[in-house]
Design a protein around this motif. Structure first.
Motif, PDB file in Angstrom:
ATOM      1  N   LYS A 245      37.581 -43.887 -47.909  1.00  0.00           N
ATOM      2  CA  LYS A 245      36.958 -44.790 -46.948  1.00  0.00           C
ATOM      3  C   LYS A 245      35.713 -44.162 -46.335  1.00  0.00           C
ATOM      4  N   TYR A 246      35.819 -42.881 -45.962  1.00  0.00           N
ATOM      5  CA  TYR A 246      34.670 -42.175 -45.402  1.00  0.00           C
ATOM      6  C   TYR A 246      33.515 -42.107 -46.404  1.00  0.00           C
ATOM      7  N   LEU A 247      33.854 -41.857 -47.668  1.00  0.00           N
ATOM      8  CA  LEU A 247      32.824 -41.798 -48.708  1.00  0.00           C
ATOM      9  C   LEU A 247      32.142 -43.149 -48.882  1.00  0.00           C
ATOM     10  N   GLU A 248      32.948 -44.215 -48.842  1.00  0.00           N
ATOM     11  CA  GLU A 248      32.378 -45.557 -48.968  1.00  0.00           C
ATOM     12  C   GLU A 248      31.414 -45.852 -47.834  1.00  0.00           C
TER      13      GLU A 248
ATOM     14  N   ILE B 139      23.751 -44.797 -46.880  1.00  0.00           N
ATOM     15  CA  ILE B 139      22.652 -44.381 -47.754  1.00  0.00           C
ATOM     16  C   ILE B 139      22.007 -45.611 -48.396  1.00  0.00           C
ATOM     17  N   ASN B 140      22.840 -46.551 -48.818  1.00  0.00           N
ATOM     18  CA  ASN B 140      22.330 -47.763 -49.463  1.00  0.00           C
ATOM     19  C   ASN B 140      21.442 -48.560 -48.512  1.00  0.00           C
ATOM     20  N   HIS B 141      21.886 -48.730 -47.265  1.00  0.00           N
ATOM     21  CA  HIS B 141      21.070 -49.448 -46.281  1.00  0.00           C
ATOM     22  C   HIS B 141      19.723 -48.752 -46.082  1.00  0.00           C
ATOM     23  N   ALA B 142      19.756 -47.411 -46.049  1.00  0.00           N
ATOM     24  CA  ALA B 142      18.517 -46.648 -45.870  1.00  0.00           C
ATOM     25  C   ALA B 142      17.557 -46.875 -47.039  1.00  0.00           C
TER      26      ALA B 142
ATOM     27  N   TYR C 120      31.442 -56.740 -47.922  1.00  0.00           N
ATOM     28  CA  TYR C 120      32.032 -55.448 -48.277  1.00  0.00           C
ATOM     29  C   TYR C 120      32.780 -54.891 -47.069  1.00  0.00           C
ATOM     30  N   SER C 121      34.037 -54.514 -47.258  1.00  0.00           N
ATOM     31  CA  SER C 121      34.869 -54.054 -46.134  1.00  0.00           C
ATOM     32  C   SER C 121      34.314 -52.809 -45.449  1.00  0.00           C
ATOM     33  N   SER C 122      33.557 -51.984 -46.194  1.00  0.00           N
ATOM     34  CA  SER C 122      33.004 -50.747 -45.621  1.00  0.00           C
ATOM     35  C   SER C 122      31.565 -50.912 -45.147  1.00  0.00           C
TER      36      SER C 122
ATOM     37  N   LEU D 228      25.132 -49.255 -55.753  1.00  0.00           N
ATOM     38  CA  LEU D 228      25.876 -49.182 -54.488  1.00  0.00           C
ATOM     39  C   LEU D 228      26.127 -50.568 -53.894  1.00  0.00           C
ATOM     40  N   THR D 229      25.206 -51.496 -54.116  1.00  0.00           N
ATOM     41  CA  THR D 229      25.372 -52.840 -53.569  1.00  0.00           C
ATOM     42  C   THR D 229      26.518 -53.587 -54.239  1.00  0.00           C
ATOM     43  N   LEU D 230      26.747 -53.288 -55.515  1.00  0.00           N
ATOM     44  CA  LEU D 230      27.761 -54.034 -56.265  1.00  0.00           C
ATOM     45  C   LEU D 230      29.168 -53.446 -56.148  1.00  0.00           C
ATOM     46  N   VAL D 231      29.314 -52.323 -55.451  1.00  0.00           N
ATOM     47  CA  VAL D 231      30.635 -51.691 -55.319  1.00  0.00           C
ATOM     48  C   VAL D 231      31.645 -52.655 -54.708  1.00  0.00           C
ATOM     49  N   GLY D 232      31.272 -53.271 -53.588  1.00  0.00           N
ATOM     50  CA  GLY D 232      32.191 -54.192 -52.907  1.00  0.00           C
ATOM     51  C   GLY D 232      32.534 -55.403 -53.755  1.00  0.00           C
ATOM     52  N   ALA D 233      31.524 -55.973 -54.418  1.00  0.00           N
ATOM     53  CA  ALA D 233      31.754 -57.156 -55.263  1.00  0.00           C
ATOM     54  C   ALA D 233      32.667 -56.830 -56.431  1.00  0.00           C
ATOM     55  N   VAL D 234      32.462 -55.670 -57.049  1.00  0.00           N
ATOM     56  CA  VAL D 234      33.305 -55.262 -58.180  1.00  0.00           C
ATOM     57  C   VAL D 234      34.742 -55.020 -57.722  1.00  0.00           C
ATOM     58  N   LYS D 235      34.907 -54.408 -56.556  1.00  0.00           N
ATOM     59  CA  LYS D 235      36.257 -54.185 -56.010  1.00  0.00           C
ATOM     60  C   LYS D 235      36.969 -55.509 -55.770  1.00  0.00           C
ATOM     61  N   THR D 236      36.243 -56.476 -55.217  1.00  0.00           N
ATOM     62  CA  THR D 236      36.837 -57.788 -54.949  1.00  0.00           C
ATOM     63  C   THR D 236      37.224 -58.478 -56.254  1.00  0.00           C
ATOM     64  N   MET D 237      36.342 -58.425 -57.241  1.00  0.00           N
ATOM     65  CA  MET D 237      36.633 -59.053 -58.532  1.00  0.00           C
ATOM     66  C   MET D 237      37.813 -58.378 -59.217  1.00  0.00           C
ATOM     67  N   TYR D 238      37.901 -57.064 -59.100  1.00  0.00           N
ATOM     68  CA  TYR D 238      39.031 -56.337 -59.687  1.00  0.00           C
ATOM     69  C   TYR D 238      40.346 -56.791 -59.058  1.00  0.00           C
TER      70      TYR D 238
END
Length: 227
Positions: free
Chosen positions: A17-20, A26-29, A74-76, A209-219
């Motif tokens: 969770k901390y890593l996410e 970093i992605n927002h930056a 994205y939850s994080s 990094l933007t697609l991490v949340g979407a891929v998790k949801t689809m999984y």
């Protein structure tokens, strides 16, 4: 399960969770940096030129509004993590709508300029990928509307299929659109080869990094279908 396995599992989940959260920050930056840089390049080119508006509107449409619209769910995600699911969906819709309007307006300006100058349309890799992205944007928008009313049409199609279709078309539209932008990162426009390479690297990282949340949801949705 052994007594000490549960704390270990909890510890691993906390670290993940901390890593996410870290990578999300970093992605927002990176999103902010590239958006500001492309806005600066547009300013230097002069907003009195129509082509500048094509660059600016498509850049902020994809690199800011579409990217941030994905991250709202994205939850994080740092700035929406405390919002309710309903609020996140509303923000997602608002950001996507603004992004779509910016992208279609920017593309419309380019089409108008080519018509005015009697030039051919959709010949370059940049133009072709941009057109493909716009087709998937329309599909994503239609799927999004269907997803919003998914419970009312569940007798026709299961809501999970509608939502998966929305995610898939949205991901394809976003990825191809970002690739289309990157194809126009030339040393001349970006002011140096180093800037061009930096922007391509940052854009690639933002896509991933933007697609991490979407891929998790689809999984999670695929796992639910397989049960």
């Amino acid at each position: 399960m052994a007594p000490n396995e549960e704390p270990q599992k909890s510890s691993v989940e906390t670290k993940v969770k901390y890593l996410e959260v870290l990578f999300n920050t970093i992605n927002h930056a990176l999103i902010g940096y590239v958006t500001i840089y492309l806005s600066y390049v547009s300013y230097m080119n002069g907003f009195e030129h129509l082509f500048t508006w094509h660059i600016f509107l498509c850049a902020v449409g994809y690199h800011f509004f579409m990217a941030e619209s994905f991250l709202t769910l994205y939850s994080s995600n740092s700035w929406t993590s405390l919002n309710t699911a309903g609020t996140k969906r509303h923000i997602h819709w608002i950001l996507q709508t603004i992004g779509f309007v910016a992208i279609f307006t920017g593309t419309g300006i380019e089409i108008y300029m080519k018509e005015r100058n009697k030039r051919s349309h959709f010949k370059s890799d940049h133009a072709i990928t941009g057109l493909v992205s716009m087709v998937f944007i329309v599909l994503s928008l239609l799927n999004g509307i269907a997803s919003y009313f998914s419970l009312k049409i569940k007798h026709i199609i299961r809501p999970v299929y509608v939502k998966l279709g929305h995610y898939l078309t949205g991901i394809v539209a976003f990825v191809i659109g970002m690739v289309s932008l990157a194809l126009e990162y030339s040393p001349r426009r970006m002011q140096s080869v180093e800037n061009k390479n930096m922007l391509i690297s940052f854009t690639t990282i933002v896509i991933a990094l933007t697609l991490v949340g979407a891929v998790k949801t689809m999984y999670g949705q695929f796992k639910g279908l397989c049960r």
